[in-house]
Design a protein around this motif. Structure first.
Motif, PDB file in Angstrom:
ATOM      1  N   PHE A  40       5.415  -8.112  -8.078  1.00  0.00           N
ATOM      2  CA  PHE A  40       5.805  -6.772  -8.503  1.00  0.00           C
ATOM      3  C   PHE A  40       6.138  -6.765  -9.992  1.00  0.00           C
ATOM      4  O   PHE A  40       5.686  -5.895 -10.746  1.00  0.00           O
ATOM      5  CB  PHE A  40       7.009  -6.299  -7.681  1.00  0.00           C
ATOM      6  CG  PHE A  40       7.266  -4.823  -7.766  1.00  0.00           C
ATOM      7  CD1 PHE A  40       6.700  -3.959  -6.853  1.00  0.00           C
ATOM      8  CD2 PHE A  40       8.081  -4.298  -8.759  1.00  0.00           C
ATOM      9  CE1 PHE A  40       6.936  -2.591  -6.920  1.00  0.00           C
ATOM     10  CE2 PHE A  40       8.323  -2.937  -8.842  1.00  0.00           C
ATOM     11  CZ  PHE A  40       7.749  -2.083  -7.922  1.00  0.00           C
ATOM     12  N   LYS A  41       6.917  -7.750 -10.430  1.00  0.00           N
ATOM     13  CA  LYS A  41       7.307  -7.825 -11.844  1.00  0.00           C
ATOM     14  C   LYS A  41       6.114  -8.075 -12.763  1.00  0.00           C
ATOM     15  O   LYS A  41       6.094  -7.604 -13.897  1.00  0.00           O
ATOM     16  CB  LYS A  41       8.371  -8.909 -12.043  1.00  0.00           C
ATOM     17  CG  LYS A  41       9.726  -8.505 -11.491  1.00  0.00           C
ATOM     18  CD  LYS A  41      10.762  -9.600 -11.722  1.00  0.00           C
ATOM     19  CE  LYS A  41      12.117  -9.186 -11.198  1.00  0.00           C
ATOM     20  NZ  LYS A  41      13.135 -10.224 -11.431  1.00  0.00           N
ATOM     21  N   THR A  42       5.111  -8.780 -12.288  1.00  0.00           N
ATOM     22  CA  THR A  42       3.893  -8.968 -13.077  1.00  0.00           C
ATOM     23  C   THR A  42       3.215  -7.616 -13.298  1.00  0.00           C
ATOM     24  O   THR A  42       2.755  -7.320 -14.404  1.00  0.00           O
ATOM     25  CB  THR A  42       2.929  -9.953 -12.381  1.00  0.00           C
ATOM     26  OG1 THR A  42       3.580 -11.223 -12.277  1.00  0.00           O
ATOM     27  CG2 THR A  42       1.622 -10.099 -13.147  1.00  0.00           C
ATOM     28  N   GLY A  43       3.161  -6.797 -12.264  1.00  0.00           N
ATOM     29  CA  GLY A  43       2.603  -5.455 -12.406  1.00  0.00           C
ATOM     30  C   GLY A  43       3.366  -4.628 -13.429  1.00  0.00           C
ATOM     31  O   GLY A  43       2.772  -3.953 -14.272  1.00  0.00           O
ATOM     32  N   VAL A  44       4.701  -4.708 -13.375  1.00  0.00           N
ATOM     33  CA  VAL A  44       5.541  -3.977 -14.327  1.00  0.00           C
ATOM     34  C   VAL A  44       5.268  -4.451 -15.753  1.00  0.00           C
ATOM     35  O   VAL A  44       5.115  -3.644 -16.679  1.00  0.00           O
ATOM     36  CB  VAL A  44       7.043  -4.149 -13.976  1.00  0.00           C
ATOM     37  CG1 VAL A  44       7.935  -3.643 -15.103  1.00  0.00           C
ATOM     38  CG2 VAL A  44       7.377  -3.441 -12.670  1.00  0.00           C
ATOM     39  N   ASN A  45       5.188  -5.769 -15.918  1.00  0.00           N
ATOM     40  CA  ASN A  45       4.971  -6.360 -17.242  1.00  0.00           C
ATOM     41  C   ASN A  45       3.645  -5.881 -17.852  1.00  0.00           C
ATOM     42  O   ASN A  45       3.607  -5.417 -18.997  1.00  0.00           O
ATOM     43  CB  ASN A  45       5.005  -7.884 -17.113  1.00  0.00           C
ATOM     44  CG  ASN A  45       5.018  -8.589 -18.438  1.00  0.00           C
ATOM     45  OD1 ASN A  45       5.370  -8.023 -19.461  1.00  0.00           O
ATOM     46  ND2 ASN A  45       4.643  -9.846 -18.420  1.00  0.00           N
ATOM     47  N   TYR A  46       2.583  -5.974 -17.098  1.00  0.00           N
ATOM     48  CA  TYR A  46       1.274  -5.555 -17.606  1.00  0.00           C
ATOM     49  C   TYR A  46       1.214  -4.047 -17.840  1.00  0.00           C
ATOM     50  O   TYR A  46       0.580  -3.594 -18.787  1.00  0.00           O
ATOM     51  CB  TYR A  46       0.152  -5.997 -16.660  1.00  0.00           C
ATOM     52  CG  TYR A  46      -0.275  -7.416 -16.919  1.00  0.00           C
ATOM     53  CD1 TYR A  46      -1.446  -7.703 -17.612  1.00  0.00           C
ATOM     54  CD2 TYR A  46       0.494  -8.496 -16.477  1.00  0.00           C
ATOM     55  CE1 TYR A  46      -1.830  -9.008 -17.857  1.00  0.00           C
ATOM     56  CE2 TYR A  46       0.122  -9.802 -16.714  1.00  0.00           C
ATOM     57  CZ  TYR A  46      -1.044 -10.057 -17.411  1.00  0.00           C
ATOM     58  OH  TYR A  46      -1.427 -11.337 -17.662  1.00  0.00           O
ATOM     59  N   GLN A  47       1.866  -3.291 -16.995  1.00  0.00           N
ATOM     60  CA  GLN A  47       1.888  -1.839 -17.187  1.00  0.00           C
ATOM     61  C   GLN A  47       2.615  -1.484 -18.478  1.00  0.00           C
ATOM     62  O   GLN A  47       2.149  -0.641 -19.250  1.00  0.00           O
ATOM     63  CB  GLN A  47       2.555  -1.146 -15.998  1.00  0.00           C
ATOM     64  CG  GLN A  47       2.588   0.366 -16.162  1.00  0.00           C
ATOM     65  CD  GLN A  47       3.145   1.066 -14.958  1.00  0.00           C
ATOM     66  OE1 GLN A  47       3.043   0.582 -13.840  1.00  0.00           O
ATOM     67  NE2 GLN A  47       3.728   2.218 -15.174  1.00  0.00           N
ATOM     68  N   MET A  48       3.749  -2.130 -18.733  1.00  0.00           N
ATOM     69  CA  MET A  48       4.499  -1.823 -19.955  1.00  0.00           C
ATOM     70  C   MET A  48       3.701  -2.205 -21.197  1.00  0.00           C
ATOM     71  O   MET A  48       3.576  -1.412 -22.130  1.00  0.00           O
ATOM     72  CB  MET A  48       5.843  -2.542 -19.955  1.00  0.00           C
ATOM     73  CG  MET A  48       6.645  -2.313 -21.239  1.00  0.00           C
ATOM     74  SD  MET A  48       6.976  -0.572 -21.622  1.00  0.00           S
ATOM     75  CE  MET A  48       8.423  -0.308 -20.620  1.00  0.00           C
ATOM     76  N   GLY A  82      -5.510  -0.055 -11.547  1.00  0.00           N
ATOM     77  CA  GLY A  82      -6.110  -1.071 -10.681  1.00  0.00           C
ATOM     78  C   GLY A  82      -5.304  -2.350 -10.604  1.00  0.00           C
ATOM     79  O   GLY A  82      -5.044  -2.867  -9.517  1.00  0.00           O
ATOM     80  N   PHE A  83      -4.895  -2.886 -11.746  1.00  0.00           N
ATOM     81  CA  PHE A  83      -4.171  -4.153 -11.768  1.00  0.00           C
ATOM     82  C   PHE A  83      -2.724  -3.966 -11.310  1.00  0.00           C
ATOM     83  O   PHE A  83      -2.314  -4.505 -10.285  1.00  0.00           O
ATOM     84  CB  PHE A  83      -4.219  -4.760 -13.180  1.00  0.00           C
ATOM     85  CG  PHE A  83      -3.602  -6.123 -13.268  1.00  0.00           C
ATOM     86  CD1 PHE A  83      -4.347  -7.252 -12.959  1.00  0.00           C
ATOM     87  CD2 PHE A  83      -2.298  -6.288 -13.670  1.00  0.00           C
ATOM     88  CE1 PHE A  83      -3.786  -8.524 -13.039  1.00  0.00           C
ATOM     89  CE2 PHE A  83      -1.722  -7.547 -13.760  1.00  0.00           C
ATOM     90  CZ  PHE A  83      -2.469  -8.665 -13.440  1.00  0.00           C
ATOM     91  N   VAL A 101      -8.944  -5.857  -5.674  1.00  0.00           N
ATOM     92  CA  VAL A 101      -8.820  -4.775  -6.651  1.00  0.00           C
ATOM     93  C   VAL A 101      -8.129  -5.281  -7.921  1.00  0.00           C
ATOM     94  O   VAL A 101      -8.453  -4.858  -9.034  1.00  0.00           O
ATOM     95  CB  VAL A 101      -8.047  -3.580  -6.047  1.00  0.00           C
ATOM     96  CG1 VAL A 101      -7.790  -2.499  -7.083  1.00  0.00           C
ATOM     97  CG2 VAL A 101      -8.792  -3.016  -4.843  1.00  0.00           C
ATOM     98  N   THR A 102      -7.198  -6.203  -7.765  1.00  0.00           N
ATOM     99  CA  THR A 102      -6.410  -6.691  -8.894  1.00  0.00           C
ATOM    100  C   THR A 102      -7.294  -7.271 -10.000  1.00  0.00           C
ATOM    101  O   THR A 102      -7.136  -6.891 -11.172  1.00  0.00           O
ATOM    102  CB  THR A 102      -5.363  -7.722  -8.421  1.00  0.00           C
ATOM    103  OG1 THR A 102      -4.603  -7.143  -7.351  1.00  0.00           O
ATOM    104  CG2 THR A 102      -4.429  -8.103  -9.538  1.00  0.00           C
ATOM    105  N   PRO A 103      -8.240  -8.166  -9.695  1.00  0.00           N
ATOM    106  CA  PRO A 103      -9.095  -8.686 -10.770  1.00  0.00           C
ATOM    107  C   PRO A 103      -9.962  -7.613 -11.434  1.00  0.00           C
ATOM    108  O   PRO A 103     -10.264  -7.715 -12.625  1.00  0.00           O
ATOM    109  CB  PRO A 103      -9.971  -9.730 -10.072  1.00  0.00           C
ATOM    110  CG  PRO A 103      -9.289 -10.055  -8.811  1.00  0.00           C
ATOM    111  CD  PRO A 103      -8.486  -8.849  -8.432  1.00  0.00           C
ATOM    112  N   VAL A 104     -10.343  -6.589 -10.682  1.00  0.00           N
ATOM    113  CA  VAL A 104     -11.118  -5.500 -11.283  1.00  0.00           C
ATOM    114  C   VAL A 104     -10.274  -4.801 -12.345  1.00  0.00           C
ATOM    115  O   VAL A 104     -10.752  -4.491 -13.447  1.00  0.00           O
ATOM    116  CB  VAL A 104     -11.613  -4.503 -10.206  1.00  0.00           C
ATOM    117  CG1 VAL A 104     -12.256  -3.275 -10.836  1.00  0.00           C
ATOM    118  CG2 VAL A 104     -12.569  -5.187  -9.247  1.00  0.00           C
ATOM    119  N   GLY A 105      -9.010  -4.575 -12.035  1.00  0.00           N
ATOM    120  CA  GLY A 105      -8.100  -3.996 -13.023  1.00  0.00           C
ATOM    121  C   GLY A 105      -7.923  -4.912 -14.224  1.00  0.00           C
ATOM    122  O   GLY A 105      -7.887  -4.462 -15.368  1.00  0.00           O
TER     123      GLY A 105
END
Length: 132
Positions: A40-48, A82-83, A101-105
């Motif tokens: 979850f935190k990886t998603g937050v990091n990349y989104q920010m 996507g990511f 889906v994650t690698p596509v993002g």
């Protein structure tokens, strides 16, 4: 899409990342495993980071072509959805079919960065600094 819409999307993305990060730190800490929380935190990091990058791209919009701007902005937005979006859902649900889906993002992020690098290299723009 207009520049002000991209700025709004960048700001919303960054604000959402802050909110989701706080939610993860306080609300999900006792619910998710350490592994799920890290996802979850990886998603937050990349989104920010990509929200801030999109905001920076908006600041450069007058110095790059509209086509390049659009290409990069859309690639990063698709990457964030996507990511980061797939990581949020993977951490919170048992929907493991979202894994591909994650690698596509991620590739979408890379396409945006690569496009920006190539486009900037080809652009004949000089920076002007105010004289003192």
């Amino acid at each position: 899409m207009k520049l002000n819409h991209w700025i709004s999307l960048a700001a919303l993305g960054a604000g959402l990342a802050v909110g989701l990060g706080a939610f993860a730190a306080h609300g999900l800490k006792m619910v998710l495993s350490d592994y799920q929380l890290a996802i979850f935190k990886t998603g937050v990091n990349y989104q920010m980071w990509h929200s801030l990058a999109l905001l920076g791209l908006c600041a450069l919009s007058s110095r790059i072509s509209t086509r390049l701007f659009s290409w990069v902005a859309w690639a990063w937005l698709v990457g964030m959805i996507g990511f980061s979006g797939s990581l949020y859902l993977l951490a919170l649900t048992e929907m493991h079919w979202l894994g591909p889906v994650t690698p596509v993002g991620g590739v979408s992020f890379l396409i945006g960065w690569g496009g920006l690098a190539v486009g900037a290299w080809r652009t004949n723009v000089s920076l002007s600094y105010p004289s003192r």
